[in-house]
Design an enzyme around this catalytic site. Structure first.
Site, short mmCIF file in Angstrom:
data_model
loop_
_atom_site.label_atom_id
_atom_site.label_comp_id
_atom_site.label_asym_id
_atom_site.label_seq_id
_atom_site.Cartn_x
_atom_site.Cartn_y
_atom_site.Cartn_z
N SER A 246 0.83 -1.19 0.00
CA SER A 246 0.00 0.00 0.00
C SER A 246 0.87 1.25 0.00
O SER A 246 1.72 1.42 -0.86
CB SER A 246 -0.94 -0.07 1.20
OG SER A 246 -2.10 0.65 0.98
N ASP A 473 -8.84 -4.13 -6.13
CA ASP A 473 -8.37 -3.40 -4.95
C ASP A 473 -9.13 -2.09 -4.77
O ASP A 473 -9.15 -1.25 -5.68
CB ASP A 473 -6.88 -3.10 -5.10
CG ASP A 473 -6.21 -2.76 -3.77
OD1 ASP A 473 -6.78 -1.94 -3.02
OD2 ASP A 473 -5.13 -3.29 -3.50
N HIS A 503 -7.67 -5.69 -0.68
CA HIS A 503 -6.50 -4.83 -0.73
C HIS A 503 -5.23 -5.66 -0.63
O HIS A 503 -4.94 -6.24 0.41
CB HIS A 503 -6.58 -3.83 0.43
CG HIS A 503 -5.54 -2.76 0.39
ND1 HIS A 503 -5.21 -2.07 -0.75
CD2 HIS A 503 -4.74 -2.26 1.38
CE1 HIS A 503 -4.27 -1.18 -0.47
NE2 HIS A 503 -3.96 -1.29 0.82
#
Length: 534
Positions: A246, A473, A503
């Site tokens: 991320s 995502d 995610h």
């Protein structure tokens, strides 16, 4: 994830991801790599003078990890890994201001689990789990068994970045003030609500300045990347082997830009688009969360009577969600204790559950119960995203998220500018558009100027980096992986696709993704660019 301050993503149970043949690149060690831990024959002398060379030579004292601090989320001390290996913690000194390396220092908290195969040890594999604002010291032990294969040849290492958790964490408001803040309306509809919203934003910024003013100018991503290079040296590695998830992909890209010749085997999973500014990133998240909600609604409708939510198709299921949020704006329902489930908290709870397909059943149950007047589950999901423990205490991840994001981004939106952009956000997502559109004002009134519109991650001369995008995502939309690979440069960014939900890719459990990542990190085999796992 580089999650907007409005939808900061601490849903770490849904994330965890990481990279290939480094042509002409050293592994950075093996058994001969120096170990600067206390008691090692290679241990460096403790730094006795200031300056970069002294800090690079500092000796780390590793001890069994205590329970996470409240700033890291609290909870129990990490349990031993399979085979009895224990998690060890230490602190490392870094310059407060890397432009003044002989000046004041701060301490970063570190955690590690030693490699199982010491004879064939490659080095340290450093993790960043995103946010920004996620505590690596708390998160890595919580998901450590997911990386057992990687621990065969790496010491698994993570840290609380500057401003986060135990690393001189940014402090803003207390628990009572944060409860009130999260109960407030995050999508104002009239002048009075707009004033309350802007007043709250200014009050929060002032509180951060009051409690953490000295640190706020120095918590940005560039300084964090420089911290990682110092960490590489202190850990005794010639190159930085890295697993970024991320927002951690942005940090990894910035590191590669600053230190391309020091990049080792690097995996970037759930990739932030480095070409987007704050507005574009928030708009992309609005589309991403809407896509995830669409997929959730279709899955629910396809199950027919087994789905608890009303509606015979995805559109009708989503309309039911929108209708519920509309009712909650006018009349919140009971939540947990004295706290109510408001429209804003419900939106946060929905977003939290969309980080992983595994939490879709909780979302379905939470929506069904809230429709019946019980908002406890949706509020609990919101609490998980906001960093609130069951004991009513908050970690510092939200404060760190805002501080790091605002130290990075130059953009500062006025009330009028944010309102002018709302139609685009509503078009992108009927459910999340207003929420993320108003979130553009998170840095309005912030006491520190930002440094960029978007980060530079060009890294000519870097070793290859495996860049993994997930088509479903919600927080870091799929197109970010292609953008990151392109910006890293030809021969550096190696794009890979995972066709899935949630995610991140590695911790989805997909065997294809894990095989590719393991083959690269452990054996140096670079997957072919364009590899697809489904």
């Amino acid at each position: 994830m580089r999650t907007s301050p409005a939808l900061r993503a601490a849903a770490l149970a849904a994330t965890v991801t990481v990279l290939l043949p480094l042509t002409g690149c050293s592994d950075g060690g093996g058994e001969d790599a120096p170990d600067r831990s206390e008691g090692s024959p290679h241990a460096a002398n403790t730094a006795t003078s200031s300056g970069p060379s002294a800090l690079a030579a500092q000796k780390l004292t590793w001890k069994r990890c205590p329970a996470p601090s409240q700033a890291e989320g609290g909870g129990a001390a990490p349990t031993p890994l399979p085979g009895g290996a224990v998690w060890e913690c230490s602190v490392m000194k870094v310059p407060l201001d890397h432009a003044k390396p002989a000046g004041d220092t701060i301490e970063l908290a570190l955690v590690r689990a030693k490699a199982m195969d010491r004879k064939n040890r490659i080095g340290s594999l450093i993790f960043n789990f995103g946010g920004p604002g996620a505590s690596g010291v708390a998160t890595l032990p919580a998901f450590g068994t997911a990386y057992d294969k990687l621990r065969t040849r790496y010491d698994l290492v993570s840290f609380d970045p500057r401003g986060v958790g135990r690393s001189d964490g940014v402090r803003c408001e207390n628990d009572k003030q944060l409860d009130a803040r999260y109960q407030a309306d995050g999508t104002p509809d009239d002048a009075a609500e707009e004033k309350a919203f802007t007043d709250d934003t200014n009050t929060y910024a002032a509180a951060c300045q009051k409690h953490s003013g000295k640190e706020l100018p120095f918590v940005g991503t560039t300084n964090a990347a420089r911290d990682m290079d110092l960490m590489r040296q202190v850990l005794g590695d010639d190159r930085l082997h890295y697993f970024g998830i991320s927002y951690g992909t942005e940090l990894g890209g910035v590191y590669a830009h600053l230190f391309p010749e020091k990049v080792g085997r690097s995996v970037l999973d759930a990739v932030v688009d480095p070409t987007e500014d704050a507005e574009q990133s928030s708009l992309g998240q609005a589309k991403g969360f809407q896509l995830a909600l669409d997929n959730f609604a279709k899955d629910c409708a396809d199950r027919g009577d087994a789905c608890k939510l009303p509606g015979s198709n995805a559109e009708e299921v989503e309309q039911g969600v929108s209708d519920l949020l509309g009712r909650l704006e006018k009349k919140p329902v009971s939540g947990l204790g004295s706290r109510k489930l408001t429209q804003t908290q419900a939106t946060t709870g929905i977003a939290s559950a969309l980080y992983s397909k595994e939490t879709w059943p909780l979302l379905e149950q939470g929506l069904d119960e809230a429709d019946g007047g019980n908002g406890g589950l949706l509020l609990a999901l919101a609490d998980s995203l906001n960093g609130r423990s069951e004991n009513g205490h908050y970690d510092n991840s939200a404060a760190a998220n805002t501080a790091i994001s605002c130290a990075d981004s130059k953009e500062r939106f006025t009330l009028e500018q944010a309102k002018a952009r709302l139609p685009r956000f509503r078009d992108a997502s009927p459910v999340f558009g207003d929420y993320l559109g108003w979130g553009l004002m998170a840095c309005t009134g912030w006491p520190v100027q930002g440094t960029w519109e978007h980060p530079d991650v060009s890294a000519p001369g870097s070793a290859p980096q495996l860049v993994i995008g997930n088509t479903g995502d919600p927080a870091t939309p799929y197109k970010g992986a292609r953008a990151m690979a392109d910006e890293l440069g030809k021969g550096v960014g190696v794009e890979m696709t995972y066709k899935g939900e949630g995610h991140g890719a590695y911790n989805s459990g997909n065997a294809c993704v894990q095989k590719a990542v393991g083959g690269y990190l452990l054996d140096g085999r670079v997957p072919a660019a364009g590899t697809v796992c489904g």
